[in-house]
Motif scaffolding. Structure first.
Motif, PDB file in Angstrom:
ATOM      1  N   LEU A   1      78.968  29.914  27.219  1.00  0.00           N
ATOM      2  CA  LEU A   1      78.866  30.195  28.643  1.00  0.00           C
ATOM      3  C   LEU A   1      79.208  28.947  29.427  1.00  0.00           C
ATOM      4  CD1 LEU A   1      77.972  31.807  31.168  1.00  0.00           C
ATOM      5  CD2 LEU A   1      75.609  31.118  30.644  1.00  0.00           C
ATOM      6  N   LEU A   2      80.176  29.079  30.346  1.00  0.00           N
ATOM      7  CA  LEU A   2      80.549  27.980  31.235  1.00  0.00           C
ATOM      8  C   LEU A   2      80.219  28.383  32.665  1.00  0.00           C
ATOM      9  CD1 LEU A   2      83.684  25.744  31.058  1.00  0.00           C
ATOM     10  CD2 LEU A   2      82.871  26.594  33.253  1.00  0.00           C
ATOM     11  N   ILE A   3      79.401  27.571  33.319  1.00  0.00           N
ATOM     12  CA  ILE A   3      78.971  27.822  34.693  1.00  0.00           C
ATOM     13  C   ILE A   3      79.575  26.762  35.600  1.00  0.00           C
ATOM     14  CG2 ILE A   3      76.983  27.948  36.259  1.00  0.00           C
ATOM     15  CD1 ILE A   3      75.272  28.569  33.738  1.00  0.00           C
ATOM     16  N   ARG A   4      80.087  27.207  36.749  1.00  0.00           N
ATOM     17  CA  ARG A   4      80.495  26.242  37.770  1.00  0.00           C
ATOM     18  C   ARG A   4      79.794  26.595  39.072  1.00  0.00           C
ATOM     19  NH1 ARG A   4      85.971  23.149  39.087  1.00  0.00           N
ATOM     20  NH2 ARG A   4      85.271  22.088  40.960  1.00  0.00           N
ATOM     21  N   THR A   5      79.192  25.593  39.692  1.00  0.00           N
ATOM     22  CA  THR A   5      78.527  25.805  40.969  1.00  0.00           C
ATOM     23  C   THR A   5      79.486  25.522  42.121  1.00  0.00           C
ATOM     24  OG1 THR A   5      77.686  23.528  40.991  1.00  0.00           O
ATOM     25  CG2 THR A   5      76.300  25.211  39.975  1.00  0.00           C
ATOM     26  N   SER A   6      79.053  25.828  43.321  1.00  0.00           N
ATOM     27  CA  SER A   6      79.718  25.539  44.604  1.00  0.00           C
ATOM     28  C   SER A   6      80.741  26.585  45.021  1.00  0.00           C
ATOM     29  CB  SER A   6      80.396  24.154  44.622  1.00  0.00           C
ATOM     30  OG  SER A   6      81.711  24.210  44.097  1.00  0.00           O
ATOM     31  N   GLY A   7      80.965  27.620  44.197  1.00  0.00           N
ATOM     32  CA  GLY A   7      81.892  28.686  44.574  1.00  0.00           C
ATOM     33  C   GLY A   7      83.331  28.447  44.187  1.00  0.00           C
ATOM     34  N   GLU A   8      83.667  27.237  43.731  1.00  0.00           N
ATOM     35  CA  GLU A   8      85.031  26.977  43.271  1.00  0.00           C
ATOM     36  C   GLU A   8      85.279  27.715  41.957  1.00  0.00           C
ATOM     37  OE1 GLU A   8      87.100  25.515  45.089  1.00  0.00           O
ATOM     38  OE2 GLU A   8      85.909  24.306  46.485  1.00  0.00           O
ATOM     39  N   MET A   9      86.507  28.231  41.769  1.00  0.00           N
ATOM     40  CA  MET A   9      86.809  29.049  40.595  1.00  0.00           C
ATOM     41  C   MET A   9      87.911  28.416  39.760  1.00  0.00           C
ATOM     42  SD  MET A   9      86.488  32.925  42.067  1.00  0.00           S
ATOM     43  CE  MET A   9      84.992  33.459  42.921  1.00  0.00           C
ATOM     44  N   ARG A  10      87.591  27.300  39.144  1.00  0.00           N
ATOM     45  CA  ARG A  10      88.496  26.633  38.221  1.00  0.00           C
ATOM     46  C   ARG A  10      87.656  25.800  37.265  1.00  0.00           C
ATOM     47  NH1 ARG A  10      89.273  24.528  43.322  1.00  0.00           N
ATOM     48  NH2 ARG A  10      88.475  22.408  43.651  1.00  0.00           N
ATOM     49  N   ILE A  11      88.253  25.412  36.125  1.00  0.00           N
ATOM     50  CA  ILE A  11      87.468  24.675  35.135  1.00  0.00           C
ATOM     51  C   ILE A  11      87.753  23.178  35.163  1.00  0.00           C
ATOM     52  CG2 ILE A  11      87.191  26.674  33.645  1.00  0.00           C
ATOM     53  CD1 ILE A  11      89.319  25.541  31.822  1.00  0.00           C
ATOM     54  N   SER A  12      88.711  22.745  35.948  1.00  0.00           N
ATOM     55  CA  SER A  12      88.905  21.324  36.249  1.00  0.00           C
ATOM     56  C   SER A  12      88.950  20.426  35.019  1.00  0.00           C
ATOM     57  CB  SER A  12      87.815  20.838  37.225  1.00  0.00           C
ATOM     58  OG  SER A  12      87.939  21.500  38.465  1.00  0.00           O
ATOM     59  N   ASN A  13      89.748  20.826  34.023  1.00  0.00           N
ATOM     60  CA  ASN A  13      90.001  19.954  32.878  1.00  0.00           C
ATOM     61  C   ASN A  13      88.734  19.678  32.068  1.00  0.00           C
ATOM     62  OD1 ASN A  13      91.693  18.395  31.230  1.00  0.00           O
ATOM     63  ND2 ASN A  13      91.450  16.548  32.466  1.00  0.00           N
ATOM     64  N   PHE A  14      87.853  20.661  31.981  1.00  0.00           N
ATOM     65  CA  PHE A  14      86.571  20.497  31.297  1.00  0.00           C
ATOM     66  C   PHE A  14      86.541  21.326  30.019  1.00  0.00           C
ATOM     67  CE2 PHE A  14      81.803  21.549  31.425  1.00  0.00           C
ATOM     68  CZ  PHE A  14      81.445  20.381  30.782  1.00  0.00           C
ATOM     69  N   LEU A  15      86.362  20.682  28.883  1.00  0.00           N
ATOM     70  CA  LEU A  15      86.179  21.348  27.592  1.00  0.00           C
ATOM     71  C   LEU A  15      87.241  22.421  27.345  1.00  0.00           C
ATOM     72  CD1 LEU A  15      82.277  21.677  27.624  1.00  0.00           C
ATOM     73  CD2 LEU A  15      83.641  19.933  26.465  1.00  0.00           C
ATOM     74  N   LEU A  16      88.485  22.037  27.507  1.00  0.00           N
ATOM     75  CA  LEU A  16      89.585  23.005  27.416  1.00  0.00           C
ATOM     76  C   LEU A  16      89.658  23.664  26.043  1.00  0.00           C
ATOM     77  CD1 LEU A  16      92.383  20.990  29.259  1.00  0.00           C
ATOM     78  CD2 LEU A  16      90.822  22.695  30.207  1.00  0.00           C
ATOM     79  N   TRP A  17      89.469  22.904  24.994  1.00  0.00           N
ATOM     80  CA  TRP A  17      89.524  23.444  23.633  1.00  0.00           C
ATOM     81  C   TRP A  17      88.265  24.260  23.327  1.00  0.00           C
ATOM     82  CZ3 TRP A  17      93.025  23.110  19.482  1.00  0.00           C
ATOM     83  CH2 TRP A  17      92.525  23.456  18.231  1.00  0.00           C
ATOM     84  N   GLN A  18      87.129  23.707  23.679  1.00  0.00           N
ATOM     85  CA  GLN A  18      85.852  24.284  23.289  1.00  0.00           C
ATOM     86  C   GLN A  18      85.504  25.558  24.047  1.00  0.00           C
ATOM     87  OE1 GLN A  18      86.537  21.269  24.393  1.00  0.00           O
ATOM     88  NE2 GLN A  18      85.726  19.683  23.030  1.00  0.00           N
ATOM     89  N   ALA A  19      86.093  25.740  25.218  1.00  0.00           N
ATOM     90  CA  ALA A  19      85.761  26.900  26.054  1.00  0.00           C
ATOM     91  C   ALA A  19      86.780  28.022  25.908  1.00  0.00           C
ATOM     92  CB  ALA A  19      85.662  26.473  27.517  1.00  0.00           C
ATOM     93  N   ALA A  20      87.525  28.035  24.815  1.00  0.00           N
ATOM     94  CA  ALA A  20      88.591  29.022  24.632  1.00  0.00           C
ATOM     95  C   ALA A  20      88.090  30.456  24.771  1.00  0.00           C
ATOM     96  CB  ALA A  20      89.259  28.821  23.276  1.00  0.00           C
TER      97      ALA A  20
END
Length: 251
Positions: A191-210
Motif C-alpha cells: 500500500l502506497l499512500i500520498r497525502t495533500s491530494g497530489e496524484m503522483r508517486i514522485s520517484n518513490f520506490l519505483l521498483w518496489q511499488a510495482a
C-alpha cells in the motif's frame, strides 16, 4: 523481498493488513503557509505526524513502514529549507531512538549517504547499528532518496560484480536485482499512500511499488493521524489484488 504475485497482506479483524506500507508525506509547506508560518514550521509539525503514524501502524499490525522524508530532487529547494530538513532528521532520530529501540523497532535509512554531513551520518549509523537486531517493527526513512537513483546504483553494483567476474549476467533476474537495492531485505510495497491530494508517486520506490495499491488523500501531512491510516486500510481492504491475473471464477 517478496515476489509480486505473493499474498503479502494479513487479516486483522475487519481489515486486511498490508505488511509493507509506504507514505509520501506531502503538504508540510502548504500547511504552514496556510497558517502564516514558515515552511520549516510545517516540517517540524510533520515530525509529530510521523510519530503518531509509526505508533498507529504498529498498533494495527503493520510490520514495515517506509516514509519519504527527503528526495534527491529536494536539493533544488532553498538552502535554508534543506538545512532545516537535515536538522529535523537528526533531531527526530536522536530524540526517538531510545523509545523506538525499547519497542523493538528496527530503523533503516534508505538512499544515498554522500552529501550528508558527518553529524547526521553518525546519528544514522548509530540508529541502524543499535536497532539492527530488533524484529517487532521495521521503520524505513527514505532520506536523500530517489527511485531512479536507487535503480542506477543497483545497476552499477551488479555491473561491477560482472566486471570482476563475481557474477554471471545470465543469472540476473528480478530476485537478484532486488538484492542490490536499498530495500533488499524488505517485502514489496503493498500500500502506497500520498497525502495533500497530489496524484503522483514522485520517484518513490519505483521498483518496489510495482503492484502496490495506491491511495491519494486530501489531508496535508501534519494533520495525518491514526484515523487517516485506518481509512486508508479500509480502502485497501476493499481492493481486489489480482497481480495481473483474473478473479477466481472469471471467464
Amino acid at each position: 523481498m517478496t515476489s509480486a504475485n505473493s499474498a503479502s497482506d494479513t487479516t486483522g479483524g475487519d481489515l486486511r493488513i498490508p505488511r509493507h506500507v509506504a507514505i509520501i508525506m506531502d503538504g508540510n509547506g502548504r500547511w504552514a503557509q496556510s497558517r502564516g508560518r514558515p515552511r520549516a514550521f510545517g516540517h517540524s509539525r510533520g515530525v509529530e505526524a510521523v510519530r503518531a503514524t509509526v505508533q498507529a501502524a504498529g498498533d494495527m499490525g503493520i510490520t514495515q513502514l517506509t516514509v519519504f522524508s527527503f528526495s534527491t530532487e529536494n536539493w533544488n529547494r532553498p538552502a535554508e529549507e534543506v538545512g532545516a530538513l537535515f536538522d529535523l532528521m537528526g533531531r527526530y532520530v536522536r530524540a526517538d531512538l531510545a523509545s523506538l529501540d525499547k519497542k523493538g523497532v528496527r530503523i533503516r535509512i534508505l538512499g544515498r549517504r554522500d552529501g550528508l554531513n558527518d553529524d547526521l551520518l553518525r546519528i544514522i549509523e548509530d540508529a541502524e547499528t543499535r536497532t539492527q537486531d530488533n524484529t517487532a517493527f521495521q521503520l524505513n526513512i527514505a532520506f536523500n532518496y530517489g527511485g531512479r537513483d536507487e535503480i542506477v546504483r543497483a545497476t552499477r553494483t551488479l555491473g561491477e560484480k560482472i566486471r570482476c567476474g563475481q557474477l554471471d549476467p545470465e543469472v540476473i533476474d528480478e530476485d537478484v536485482f532486488s538484492q542490490a537495492l536499498d530495500t533488499h531485505d524488505l517485502d514489496d510495497v503493498d500500500l502506497l499512500i500520498r497525502t495533500s491530494g497530489e496524484m503522483r508517486i514522485s520517484n518513490f520506490l519505483l521498483w518496489q511499488a510495482a503492484y502496490a495499491e495506491m491511495i491519494f488523500m486530501d489531508v496535508l501531512w501534519p494533520d495525518f493521524d491514526g484515523d487517516h491510516l485506518r481509512k486508508a486500510l479500509e480502502e485497501f481492504s476493499s481492493r481486489n489484488r489480482r497481480y495481473g491475473g483474473l478473479d477466481a471464477g472469471a471467464a
